[in-house]
Design a protein around this motif. Sequence first.
Motif, PDB file in Angstrom:
ATOM      1  N   LEU A 115      75.189  -9.284  45.395  1.00 40.64           N
ATOM      2  CA  LEU A 115      73.802  -9.631  45.070  1.00 40.64           C
ATOM      3  C   LEU A 115      72.833  -8.835  45.936  1.00 40.64           C
ATOM      4  O   LEU A 115      71.807  -8.341  45.426  1.00 40.64           O
ATOM      5  N   VAL A 116      73.139  -8.683  47.215  1.00 43.06           N
ATOM      6  CA  VAL A 116      72.271  -7.911  48.105  1.00 43.06           C
ATOM      7  C   VAL A 116      72.240  -6.451  47.676  1.00 43.06           C
ATOM      8  O   VAL A 116      71.166  -5.828  47.594  1.00 43.06           O
ATOM      9  N   VAL A 117      73.424  -5.866  47.407  1.00 42.28           N
ATOM     10  CA  VAL A 117      73.477  -4.461  46.987  1.00 42.28           C
ATOM     11  C   VAL A 117      72.744  -4.262  45.666  1.00 42.28           C
ATOM     12  O   VAL A 117      72.012  -3.284  45.477  1.00 42.28           O
ATOM     13  N   TRP A 118      72.908  -5.195  44.748  1.00 41.86           N
ATOM     14  CA  TRP A 118      72.232  -5.086  43.455  1.00 41.86           C
ATOM     15  C   TRP A 118      70.715  -5.134  43.605  1.00 41.86           C
ATOM     16  O   TRP A 118      69.977  -4.367  42.965  1.00 41.86           O
ATOM     17  N   GLN A 119      70.223  -6.010  44.475  1.00 45.80           N
ATOM     18  CA  GLN A 119      68.786  -6.098  44.707  1.00 45.80           C
ATOM     19  C   GLN A 119      68.255  -4.814  45.345  1.00 45.80           C
ATOM     20  O   GLN A 119      67.173  -4.328  44.992  1.00 45.80           O
ATOM     21  N   VAL A 120      69.020  -4.246  46.286  1.00 42.53           N
ATOM     22  CA  VAL A 120      68.585  -3.005  46.939  1.00 42.53           C
ATOM     23  C   VAL A 120      68.547  -1.869  45.936  1.00 42.53           C
ATOM     24  O   VAL A 120      67.576  -1.073  45.892  1.00 42.53           O
ATOM     25  N   ARG A 121      69.576  -1.743  45.109  1.00 47.53           N
ATOM     26  CA  ARG A 121      69.593  -0.674  44.105  1.00 47.53           C
ATOM     27  C   ARG A 121      68.500  -0.857  43.061  1.00 47.53           C
ATOM     28  O   ARG A 121      67.919   0.115  42.582  1.00 47.53           O
ATOM     29  N   VAL A 127      60.842   1.403  46.056  1.00 51.00           N
ATOM     30  CA  VAL A 127      60.672   1.660  47.492  1.00 51.00           C
ATOM     31  C   VAL A 127      60.379   3.132  47.744  1.00 51.00           C
ATOM     32  O   VAL A 127      59.509   3.482  48.565  1.00 51.00           O
ATOM     33  N   GLN A 128      61.091   4.022  47.054  1.00 50.47           N
ATOM     34  CA  GLN A 128      60.819   5.448  47.217  1.00 50.47           C
ATOM     35  C   GLN A 128      59.403   5.803  46.793  1.00 50.47           C
ATOM     36  O   GLN A 128      58.717   6.589  47.462  1.00 50.47           O
ATOM     37  N   THR A 129      58.945   5.239  45.666  1.00 51.98           N
ATOM     38  CA  THR A 129      57.584   5.519  45.200  1.00 51.98           C
ATOM     39  C   THR A 129      56.544   5.019  46.196  1.00 51.98           C
ATOM     40  O   THR A 129      55.574   5.719  46.522  1.00 51.98           O
ATOM     41  N   ARG A 130      56.748   3.803  46.723  1.00 46.09           N
ATOM     42  CA  ARG A 130      55.806   3.263  47.694  1.00 46.09           C
ATOM     43  C   ARG A 130      55.827   4.048  49.003  1.00 46.09           C
ATOM     44  O   ARG A 130      54.796   4.227  49.652  1.00 46.09           O
ATOM     45  N   THR A 131      57.014   4.540  49.384  1.00 44.19           N
ATOM     46  CA  THR A 131      57.100   5.343  50.610  1.00 44.19           C
ATOM     47  C   THR A 131      56.341   6.653  50.459  1.00 44.19           C
ATOM     48  O   THR A 131      55.604   7.074  51.374  1.00 44.19           O
ATOM     49  N   ALA A 132      56.519   7.311  49.302  1.00 44.20           N
ATOM     50  CA  ALA A 132      55.792   8.558  49.065  1.00 44.20           C
ATOM     51  C   ALA A 132      54.284   8.315  49.030  1.00 44.20           C
ATOM     52  O   ALA A 132      53.494   9.095  49.579  1.00 44.20           O
TER      53      ALA A 132
END
Length: 233
Positions: A115-121, A127-132
């Motif tokens: 469940l944790v891995v699925w949420q991260v993926r 997350v990448q878009t917000r980081t950029a």
Amino acid sequence: MSDDPTPRFRNPFRHYPPVTDRTVTTKVDEAVPAPLRVTAAYSWRLLVIAGVIALFIWLVMLLKALIIPMMVGILIAALLWPGFQLMLRARFPRWLAIATTVIGAIGIVTGLIWLVVWQVRAQLDDVQTRTALAFEQFKAFLLDSPLHLTAGDIDAYIAQAQEFLTEQQDWLLSAAGAVTGTAAEVVTGALLSLFILVCLLADGAGIWRWTLKLFPRKARPPPTPPRATAGTR
């Protein structure tokens, strides 16, 4: 003369006063105030207790690869014990109850990790878009700041950071090796916790009785009285 032919034993020390416990004190002890003596007695006892606690913490840190998995196994066994006892009351064979409990615990842990891995993926692209976007906002802030930086200066600093990371490649590889070693320790600890869990489910009461035998008899809990059956009064 008495008619009793049995000779009576006479204590040769009957004329001496009985021996009692006496505290030997000196003039120096009498010169020290009583509150100071009480404080000193408390102080050295507290120092002994602190030393024992420090020794226990040192042993835990020294044997953490064994103690931490053992504590985890005991905690998991305590959480699964009610369900395990319920299966035993339902006339499950003990080996089947142990297998069901262990497989259920592994399934629950695996499900939580998935469940944790699925949420991260699922949130990785966001997350990448917000980081950029945050980087672009930070870059615009630097351009408008009183530092008077230009886009070329910022790009030069980024290039220097990349060059620094390239130079520190060996250190990064060693850190990755340390992470790999930590992962191996985690896997080993998980297997040890699983083994302890199986042992506790197989004969937890016997292990507890054996552990109690390591303590003095006065420090052990009193035995549990047997339960009265329905036919007894």
